[in-house]
Design an enzyme around this catalytic site. Structure first.
Site, PDB file in Angstrom:
ATOM      1  N   VAL A   1      57.992 -32.281 -61.173  1.00  0.00           N
ATOM      2  CA  VAL A   1      57.233 -30.968 -61.357  1.00  0.00           C
ATOM      3  C   VAL A   1      55.993 -31.376 -62.218  1.00  0.00           C
ATOM      4  O   VAL A   1      55.213 -30.292 -62.099  1.00  0.00           O
ATOM      5  CB  VAL A   1      58.328 -29.946 -61.989  1.00  0.00           C
ATOM      6  CG1 VAL A   1      58.427 -30.184 -63.592  1.00  0.00           C
ATOM      7  CG2 VAL A   1      57.802 -28.407 -61.749  1.00  0.00           C
ATOM      8  N   GLY A   2      55.981 -32.305 -62.859  1.00  0.00           N
ATOM      9  CA  GLY A   2      54.748 -32.709 -63.605  1.00  0.00           C
ATOM     10  C   GLY A   2      54.902 -32.916 -65.197  1.00  0.00           C
ATOM     11  O   GLY A   2      53.937 -32.779 -66.051  1.00  0.00           O
TER      12      GLY A   2
ATOM     13  N   THR B   1      55.473 -35.291 -67.148  1.00  0.00           N
ATOM     14  CA  THR B   1      54.643 -36.613 -67.544  1.00  0.00           C
ATOM     15  C   THR B   1      53.333 -36.497 -67.672  1.00  0.00           C
ATOM     16  O   THR B   1      52.354 -36.504 -68.627  1.00  0.00           O
ATOM     17  CB  THR B   1      55.126 -37.983 -66.805  1.00  0.00           C
ATOM     18  OG1 THR B   1      56.249 -38.118 -66.680  1.00  0.00           O
ATOM     19  CG2 THR B   1      54.199 -39.322 -67.337  1.00  0.00           C
TER      20      THR B   1
ATOM     21  N   LYS C   1      59.897 -40.778 -74.939  1.00  0.00           N
ATOM     22  CA  LYS C   1      60.620 -40.620 -73.596  1.00  0.00           C
ATOM     23  C   LYS C   1      62.011 -41.226 -73.950  1.00  0.00           C
ATOM     24  O   LYS C   1      62.523 -42.344 -73.768  1.00  0.00           O
ATOM     25  CB  LYS C   1      60.144 -41.363 -72.450  1.00  0.00           C
ATOM     26  CG  LYS C   1      60.904 -41.349 -71.190  1.00  0.00           C
ATOM     27  CD  LYS C   1      60.462 -40.197 -70.361  1.00  0.00           C
ATOM     28  CE  LYS C   1      61.236 -39.873 -69.249  1.00  0.00           C
ATOM     29  NZ  LYS C   1      61.163 -38.857 -68.151  1.00  0.00           N
TER      30      LYS C   1
ATOM     31  N   ASP D   1      56.633 -43.722 -66.651  1.00  0.00           N
ATOM     32  CA  ASP D   1      56.477 -42.474 -67.375  1.00  0.00           C
ATOM     33  C   ASP D   1      55.716 -43.020 -68.932  1.00  0.00           C
ATOM     34  O   ASP D   1      55.023 -42.479 -69.278  1.00  0.00           O
ATOM     35  CB  ASP D   1      57.421 -41.775 -67.644  1.00  0.00           C
ATOM     36  CG  ASP D   1      57.895 -41.025 -66.502  1.00  0.00           C
ATOM     37  OD1 ASP D   1      57.251 -41.267 -65.481  1.00  0.00           O
ATOM     38  OD2 ASP D   1      58.682 -39.825 -66.575  1.00  0.00           O
TER      39      ASP D   1
ATOM     40  N   GLU E   1      59.151 -36.253 -73.833  1.00  0.00           N
ATOM     41  CA  GLU E   1      59.363 -35.726 -72.548  1.00  0.00           C
ATOM     42  C   GLU E   1      60.808 -35.961 -72.196  1.00  0.00           C
ATOM     43  O   GLU E   1      61.639 -36.981 -72.459  1.00  0.00           O
ATOM     44  CB  GLU E   1      58.577 -36.674 -71.695  1.00  0.00           C
ATOM     45  CG  GLU E   1      58.587 -36.200 -70.117  1.00  0.00           C
ATOM     46  CD  GLU E   1      58.168 -37.293 -69.039  1.00  0.00           C
ATOM     47  OE1 GLU E   1      57.322 -38.060 -69.294  1.00  0.00           O
ATOM     48  OE2 GLU E   1      58.722 -36.848 -67.805  1.00  0.00           O
ATOM     49  N   GLY E   2      61.210 -35.060 -71.733  1.00  0.00           N
ATOM     50  CA  GLY E   2      62.835 -34.974 -71.118  1.00  0.00           C
ATOM     51  C   GLY E   2      62.928 -35.826 -69.743  1.00  0.00           C
ATOM     52  O   GLY E   2      62.115 -36.436 -69.503  1.00  0.00           O
TER      53      GLY E   2
ATOM     54  N   PRO F   1      45.573 -26.822 -62.145  1.00  0.00           N
ATOM     55  CA  PRO F   1      45.823 -26.678 -60.538  1.00  0.00           C
ATOM     56  C   PRO F   1      46.366 -28.162 -59.884  1.00  0.00           C
ATOM     57  O   PRO F   1      46.243 -28.970 -60.737  1.00  0.00           O
ATOM     58  CB  PRO F   1      44.287 -26.504 -60.222  1.00  0.00           C
ATOM     59  CG  PRO F   1      43.658 -27.025 -61.435  1.00  0.00           C
ATOM     60  CD  PRO F   1      44.410 -26.762 -62.509  1.00  0.00           C
TER      61      PRO F   1
HETATM   62  N1  LIG Z   1      48.516 -30.931 -61.206  1.00  0.00           N
HETATM   63  C1  LIG Z   1      48.548 -32.023 -60.400  1.00  0.00           C
HETATM   64  N2  LIG Z   1      47.883 -32.485 -59.516  1.00  0.00           N
HETATM   65  C2  LIG Z   1      48.242 -33.347 -58.681  1.00  0.00           C
HETATM   66  N3  LIG Z   1      49.219 -34.382 -58.607  1.00  0.00           N
HETATM   67  C3  LIG Z   1      50.031 -33.748 -59.565  1.00  0.00           C
HETATM   68  C4  LIG Z   1      49.876 -32.817 -60.665  1.00  0.00           C
HETATM   69  N4  LIG Z   1      51.011 -32.887 -61.483  1.00  0.00           N
HETATM   70  C5  LIG Z   1      51.662 -33.910 -61.168  1.00  0.00           C
HETATM   71  N5  LIG Z   1      51.046 -34.725 -60.037  1.00  0.00           N
HETATM   72  C6  LIG Z   1      51.847 -35.846 -59.449  1.00  0.00           C
HETATM   73  O1  LIG Z   1      52.901 -35.284 -58.872  1.00  0.00           O
HETATM   74  C7  LIG Z   1      54.187 -36.397 -59.355  1.00  0.00           C
HETATM   75  C8  LIG Z   1      55.192 -35.951 -60.319  1.00  0.00           C
HETATM   76  O2  LIG Z   1      54.491 -35.771 -61.553  1.00  0.00           O
HETATM   77  P1  LIG Z   1      54.962 -36.136 -62.802  1.00  0.00           P
HETATM   78  O3  LIG Z   1      54.146 -35.771 -64.094  1.00  0.00           O
HETATM   79  O4  LIG Z   1      55.617 -37.641 -62.632  1.00  0.00           O
HETATM   80  O5  LIG Z   1      56.292 -35.287 -63.021  1.00  0.00           O
HETATM   81  P2  LIG Z   1      57.774 -35.362 -63.942  1.00  0.00           P
HETATM   82  O6  LIG Z   1      57.627 -36.041 -65.048  1.00  0.00           O
HETATM   83  O7  LIG Z   1      58.080 -33.967 -63.983  1.00  0.00           O
HETATM   84  O8  LIG Z   1      58.681 -36.209 -62.896  1.00  0.00           O
HETATM   85  C9  LIG Z   1      53.147 -37.722 -59.827  1.00  0.00           C
HETATM   86  O9  LIG Z   1      52.953 -38.591 -58.727  1.00  0.00           O
HETATM   87  C10 LIG Z   1      51.803 -37.091 -60.558  1.00  0.00           C
HETATM   88  O10 LIG Z   1      50.748 -37.873 -60.433  1.00  0.00           O
HETATM   89 MG   LIG Z   2      58.311 -37.859 -65.834  1.00  0.00          MG
END
Ligand SMILES: Nc1ncnc2c1ncn2[C@@H]1O[C@H](COP(=O)(O)OP(=O)(O)O)[C@@H](O)[C@H]1O
Ligand SMILES: [Mg+2]
Length: 230
Positions: free
Chosen positions: A13-14, A16, A37, A53, A114-115, A204
């Site tokens: 979901v984003g 990291t 982490k 991460d 980070e969880g 965004p």
């Molecule tokens: N705002 C954003 N715009 C474009 N790509 C994103 C965005 N946020 C996350 N991503 C991409 O989505 C994927 C998952 O994000 P990540 O931060 O690793 O999520 P999580 O840590 O929750 O698993 C990664 O490849 C990251 O680069």
């Molecule tokens: Mg992550």
């Protein structure tokens, strides 16, 4: 000695990206930010760190903390920690995690943890990410998305936090598309209405996210950083 636990409504979901953005933004403000982490899972990668991460979080802070302090537990299988321990016949050293957490907390002005996965991702059969947050006794930031389905996932995540007595500082809505569907455009307003949790901001979809500078730029611009550091 302030800390936030960054969780999310799901994996991918984003967490990291937002944690790295928050850390970079705080660092620009002159704050000494540490990152953690506690548990990472996954296959080997080419970043020089066990977990990719961790590589991103370290890049955002340029921290000199050793990898085993930032990431005390790494399980080399892309599953939940519980599944990885079962399949690899390993265990998660929770006392070590809390010990390293305390060290990092006492050596930085701000610590971002980070969880892994979401709030009910199992670490053992009856110990979840929520239990780890509770053990750390810090506030959370929930990263969520705006697309359809987010109301259900976000409300459930907030409800679990409430049941556990975990305080939520706010929600970050990631990957927001202002030209998106009606559900998406309405997400921030409805999420606030349903949860009463502050919306820290929306980020965004960023085309060239590989550049850390880009996410920091958006975090600076779109997230209520003053509220987070106060
Ligand atoms: N705002 C954003 N715009 C474009 N790509 C994103 C965005 N946020 C996350 N991503 C991409 O989505 C994927 C998952 O994000 P990540 O931060 O690793 O999520 P999580 O840590 O929750 O698993 C990664 O490849 C990251 O680069
Ligand atoms: Mg992550």
């Amino acid at each position: 000695m302030k800390a936030y636990f960054i969780t999310g409504t799901d994996t991918g979901v984003g967490k990291t990206s937002i944690t790295a953005g928050l850390a970079g933004s705080m660092r620009k403000m002159g704050i000494d930010v540490g990152v953690m982490k506690p548990i990472a899972t996954g296959y080997p990668n080419k970043t020089g760190f066990k977990s990719s991460d961790v590589a991103k979080l370290v890049e955002a802070t340029s921290t000199k903390d050793p990898e085993n302090l930032i990431n005390p537990v790494f399980l080399p299988l892309p599953t939940s920690p519980y599944d990885a321990t079962k399949l690899l016949k390993l265990s998660v050293d929770m006392p070590l995690i809390f010990e390293q957490f305390k060290k990092l907390l006492s050596t930085h002005e701000m610590l971002l943890v980070e969880g892994i996965g979401g709030i009910m991702t199992p670490i053992t059969k009856n110990f979840f990410v929520a239990d780890m947050i509770k053990g750390m006794n810090i506030e959370t930031i929930i990263v969520t998305r705006a697309t359809i389905g987010t109301l259900n996932h976000t409300v459930m995540t907030c409800k679990i936090c409430e049941d556990y007595g975990i305080k939520i500082r706010g929600l970050v809505i990631n990957n927001f598309d202002e030209k998106g569907t009606p559900a998406e455009k309405n997400a921030a307003v409805t999420l606030y209405e349903l949860t009463n949790i502050p919306i820290l901001g929306t980020i965004p979809f960023i085309k060239d996210l590989h550049s850390l500078e880009k996410i920091i730029e958006y975090v600076d611009k779109n997230i209520d950083m003053k509220f987070l550091i106060s």
